[in-house]
Design a protein around this motif. Structure first.
Motif: not given
Length: 289
Positions: A64-81
């Motif tokens: 299940g890592a691929s879902a989290l790696i992609i999602g975590n990248g998107a999440k952090s992009a939204v979070r920090f911006s």
């Protein structure tokens, strides 16, 4: 994180980089945490690791890592911006935020990331982790698994547990950013634009991750249960799920998986803030040349 307003594109790229790098490095601890939170007989972290290595090998820890790696990248992009934008709107003329305004900026960032990125990626990851426990797993990778979930449950199937995810991510971001900014401002003193070393940034981020873990753990457990394969038949809603956990497993079950999540969030806090600051430094350096 500078007191000056960052360019939205820079924040997006730096945030996505920070989230993806962190997820790739820390995923095994998240896998163990998720497995520890499912219903039924409780599995301790060591037992999960031993059983997974014995039956699936080392790569089993990355189910299940691929879902989290992609999602975590998107999440952090939204979070920090989002946080950078709200922080700029609420900051005083010296670029500083009061603790209350820091919490508000973090809550805003956490809510946005929960809706846009976290809930779908966490739901898919959770179902794939649980599916991997089966003798004959049904999901053959991220794309196939996502397709099967949508086919069987509809689009709402990837948005299960939205409420606890919003509560968890809101708490996560509010506590993490407030802790990080408070510690950073304390160290910087009257020099808000003073650059901190990578080691200091990592240390501050790690402390912020430690505080965040204990503050948001109950929401994380409810979220995992609501996104499990049996959620539709076991729980009417998030409140019913919380009630069943409390009455059937006891209050301590709300902190199931704390140890592996603590490991992940302490590392995540250090890795994410360090990576974010490093990428933003590259942008600033390139902009002055």
């Amino acid at each position: 994180m500078s007191s000056k307003k960052e360019k939205p594109l820079h924040s997006l790229v730096a945030g996505a980089s920070a989230g993806s790098v962190e997820a790739l490095i820390t995923y095994p601890s998240d896998f163990v945490k998720t497995r520890s939170q499912f219903g039924g007989t409780a599995e301790g972290p060591i037992a999960v690791i031993k059983n997974t290595l014995r039956t699936k090998g080392f790569l089993g820890l990355y189910s299940g890592a691929s879902a989290l790696i992609i999602g975590n990248g998107a999440k952090s992009a939204v979070r920090f911006s989002t946080y950078d934008h709200i922080k700029h709107l609420l900051a005083d003329d010296k670029g500083k935020l009061t603790p209350a305004r820091n919490v508000l900026a973090g809550l805003g960032a956490g809510t946005c990331e929960a809706i846009i990125a976290v809930t779908p990626s966490e739901t898919i990851k959770t179902k794939m982790v649980q599916d991997a426990r089966r003798p004959d797993p049904q999901y053959k990778g991220l794309i196939h698994g996502t397709g099967q979930i949508i086919k069987n449950e509809g689009l709402t199937g990837v948005y299960r547990g939205l409420f606890p995810v919003i509560m968890k991510q809101g708490t996560n971001s509010a506590v993490r950013f407030t802790s990080y900014q408070s510690l950073k401002q304390f160290i910087q003193g009257d020099q808000p634009d003073k650059r901190l070393s990578g080691a200091v940034t990592f240390g501050i981020g790690a402390v912020a991750g430690l505080i965040t873990t204990y503050a948001s753990m109950p929401f994380d457990v409810i979220k995992t249960r609501m996104q499990s394969l049996e959620a539709r038949t076991n729980y009417r809603n998030s409140f019913h799920c919380a009630y069943r956990i409390f009455t059937e497993d006891g209050i301590t079950r709300f902190w199931a998986g704390t140890t592996p999540r603590l490991v992940r969030l302490v590392l995540a806090g250090g890795i994410q803030f360090s990576t974010y600051e490093f990428v933003m430094k590259l942008f600033r350096t390139a902009g002055t040349e």
